[in-house]
Design a protein around this motif. Structure first.
Motif, PDB file in Angstrom:
ATOM      1  N   PRO A 159       0.832  -1.208   0.000  1.00  0.00           N
ATOM      2  CA  PRO A 159       0.000   0.000   0.000  1.00  0.00           C
ATOM      3  C   PRO A 159       0.869   1.262   0.000  1.00  0.00           C
ATOM      4  N   VAL A 160       0.397   2.305  -0.669  1.00  0.00           N
ATOM      5  CA  VAL A 160       1.114   3.573  -0.761  1.00  0.00           C
ATOM      6  C   VAL A 160       0.250   4.668  -0.152  1.00  0.00           C
ATOM      7  N   ARG A 161       0.846   5.441   0.744  1.00  0.00           N
ATOM      8  CA  ARG A 161       0.143   6.566   1.366  1.00  0.00           C
ATOM      9  C   ARG A 161       0.611   7.865   0.709  1.00  0.00           C
ATOM     10  N   PHE A 162      -0.314   8.765   0.441  1.00  0.00           N
ATOM     11  CA  PHE A 162       0.014  10.090  -0.063  1.00  0.00           C
ATOM     12  C   PHE A 162       0.135  11.034   1.133  1.00  0.00           C
ATOM     13  N   ILE A 163       1.188  11.859   1.129  1.00  0.00           N
ATOM     14  CA  ILE A 163       1.447  12.737   2.266  1.00  0.00           C
ATOM     15  C   ILE A 163       1.784  14.151   1.793  1.00  0.00           C
ATOM     16  N   ALA A 164       1.585  15.105   2.691  1.00  0.00           N
ATOM     17  CA  ALA A 164       1.967  16.496   2.438  1.00  0.00           C
ATOM     18  C   ALA A 164       3.333  16.729   3.066  1.00  0.00           C
ATOM     19  N   SER A 185       9.972  25.910  -2.403  1.00  0.00           N
ATOM     20  CA  SER A 185       9.005  26.560  -3.296  1.00  0.00           C
ATOM     21  C   SER A 185       7.563  26.407  -2.836  1.00  0.00           C
ATOM     22  N   GLY A 186       7.314  25.526  -1.878  1.00  0.00           N
ATOM     23  CA  GLY A 186       5.949  25.351  -1.389  1.00  0.00           C
ATOM     24  C   GLY A 186       5.747  23.976  -0.793  1.00  0.00           C
ATOM     25  N   ILE A 187       4.499  23.688  -0.470  1.00  0.00           N
ATOM     26  CA  ILE A 187       4.103  22.400   0.090  1.00  0.00           C
ATOM     27  C   ILE A 187       3.732  21.481  -1.065  1.00  0.00           C
ATOM     28  N   ALA A 188       4.175  20.230  -0.992  1.00  0.00           N
ATOM     29  CA  ALA A 188       3.863  19.253  -2.036  1.00  0.00           C
ATOM     30  C   ALA A 188       3.068  18.098  -1.438  1.00  0.00           C
ATOM     31  N   TYR A 189       2.297  17.426  -2.280  1.00  0.00           N
ATOM     32  CA  TYR A 189       1.482  16.276  -1.881  1.00  0.00           C
ATOM     33  C   TYR A 189       1.879  15.124  -2.793  1.00  0.00           C
ATOM     34  N   LEU A 190       2.520  14.111  -2.202  1.00  0.00           N
ATOM     35  CA  LEU A 190       3.163  13.077  -3.009  1.00  0.00           C
ATOM     36  C   LEU A 190       3.021  11.693  -2.394  1.00  0.00           C
ATOM     37  N   PRO A 191       3.257  10.640  -3.199  1.00  0.00           N
ATOM     38  CA  PRO A 191       3.326   9.300  -2.626  1.00  0.00           C
ATOM     39  C   PRO A 191       4.519   9.234  -1.667  1.00  0.00           C
ATOM     40  N   GLU A 192       4.309   8.652  -0.496  1.00  0.00           N
ATOM     41  CA  GLU A 192       5.343   8.619   0.537  1.00  0.00           C
ATOM     42  C   GLU A 192       6.683   8.063   0.044  1.00  0.00           C
ATOM     43  N   PRO A 193       6.694   6.971  -0.756  1.00  0.00           N
ATOM     44  CA  PRO A 193       8.001   6.448  -1.191  1.00  0.00           C
ATOM     45  C   PRO A 193       8.847   7.456  -1.971  1.00  0.00           C
ATOM     46  N   SER A 194       8.225   8.365  -2.695  1.00  0.00           N
ATOM     47  CA  SER A 194       9.003   9.323  -3.483  1.00  0.00           C
ATOM     48  C   SER A 194       9.638  10.403  -2.606  1.00  0.00           C
ATOM     49  N   GLU A 230      -6.184   6.952   3.940  1.00  0.00           N
ATOM     50  CA  GLU A 230      -5.813   5.538   3.949  1.00  0.00           C
ATOM     51  C   GLU A 230      -4.900   5.244   2.763  1.00  0.00           C
ATOM     52  N   PRO A 231      -3.935   4.358   2.954  1.00  0.00           N
ATOM     53  CA  PRO A 231      -3.057   3.998   1.827  1.00  0.00           C
ATOM     54  C   PRO A 231      -3.858   3.363   0.692  1.00  0.00           C
ATOM     55  N   SER A 232      -3.332   3.503  -0.491  1.00  0.00           N
ATOM     56  CA  SER A 232      -3.954   2.918  -1.677  1.00  0.00           C
ATOM     57  C   SER A 232      -2.971   1.932  -2.290  1.00  0.00           C
ATOM     58  N   ARG A 233      -3.489   0.948  -3.007  1.00  0.00           N
ATOM     59  CA  ARG A 233      -2.614  -0.028  -3.660  1.00  0.00           C
ATOM     60  C   ARG A 233      -2.768   0.082  -5.157  1.00  0.00           C
ATOM     61  N   LEU A 234      -1.729  -0.307  -5.853  1.00  0.00           N
ATOM     62  CA  LEU A 234      -1.838  -0.436  -7.299  1.00  0.00           C
ATOM     63  C   LEU A 234      -2.679  -1.668  -7.606  1.00  0.00           C
ATOM     64  N   CYS A 235      -3.427  -1.591  -8.696  1.00  0.00           N
ATOM     65  CA  CYS A 235      -4.257  -2.721  -9.129  1.00  0.00           C
ATOM     66  C   CYS A 235      -4.066  -2.953 -10.610  1.00  0.00           C
ATOM     67  N   LEU A 236      -4.002  -4.208 -10.973  1.00  0.00           N
ATOM     68  CA  LEU A 236      -4.164  -4.582 -12.368  1.00  0.00           C
ATOM     69  C   LEU A 236      -5.677  -4.692 -12.537  1.00  0.00           C
ATOM     70  N   TYR A 237      -6.234  -4.081 -13.565  1.00  0.00           N
ATOM     71  CA  TYR A 237      -7.687  -4.139 -13.740  1.00  0.00           C
ATOM     72  C   TYR A 237      -8.025  -4.533 -15.173  1.00  0.00           C
TER      73      TYR A 237
END
Length: 195
Positions: free
Chosen positions: A54-59, A129-138, A158-165
């Motif tokens: 799972p990947v969490r997006f953070i500020a 340059s400012g506040i960013a909102y990114l996937p935590e691993p990056s 909540e964290p999100s996961r990649l899905c093959l769809y």
């Protein structure tokens, strides 16, 4: 995708074509067997097969930015800050998502700088340059070094996961079924229907 070399080793006569595009692609119109997206972006009429961690997006922001401008305590306070925005390939501006105690917010963060690549957004945030909102691993390397600071931690969604769809109402090729079997062989992965 760790499943790719395993699939190719097990299925010597199969062909696998991977195409990377930054925009949301209609896999049916383009003639693809499947696509990959984060869970929340999978169309409702598709079958999604989650994989990976799972990947969490953070500020995040640089300490020097926060020293100059103060640190927001709630997502609403972002409206008084400079944010590094992201335009999606579809042309849509990415909205920042926050969640706390059942209160879900989606914010069109303000800011004059708009980028379309995570690494560029990390660099701009490190420069103050400012506040960013990114996937935590990056952001992990810059967080560990102290060049970035995580903010609004208690509002992280909540964290999100990649899905093959893929489309469940269409013929599913044997090669796709075999690939899905390899992808889901881990205990952490399970298939579910979003329709």
């Amino acid at each position: 995708l760790d499943a790719v070399p395993v699939f190719l080793a097990l299925h010597k006569n199969a062909a696998l074509e991977l195409i990377v595009e930054r925009g949301f692609v209609d896999i049916i119109k383009r003639g693809f067997d499947a696509g990959v997206r984060f869970t929340r972006a999978v169309p409702q009429d598709m079958i999604a097969v989650p994989f990976g961690e799972p990947v969490r997006f953070i500020a995040v922001a640089a300490p020097k930015y926060l020293e100059r401008n103060g640190c927001p305590v709630t997502p609403d306070e972002l409206m008084g800050h400079v944010c590094i925005r992201q335009r999606m390939p579809s042309g849509r501006i990415y909205r920042w998502e926050f969640s706390k105690d059942g209160d879900d917010l989606s914010i069109d963060a303000p800011g004059a700088l708009m980028l379309n690549h995570n690494e560029l957004m990390v660099e701009a945030a490190v420069e103050g340059s400012g506040i960013a909102y990114l996937p935590e691993p990056s952001t992990s390397a810059m967080l560990e070094s102290g060049k970035l600071v995580r903010i609004l931690s208690d509002w992280s969604p909540e964290p999100s996961r990649l899905c093959l769809y893929y489309a469940g109402h269409r013929y599913v090729p044997a090669s796709l079924k075999a690939f899905i079997k390899i992808l889901t062989s881990s205990d952490r992965s399970r298939s579910y229907d979003r329709g």
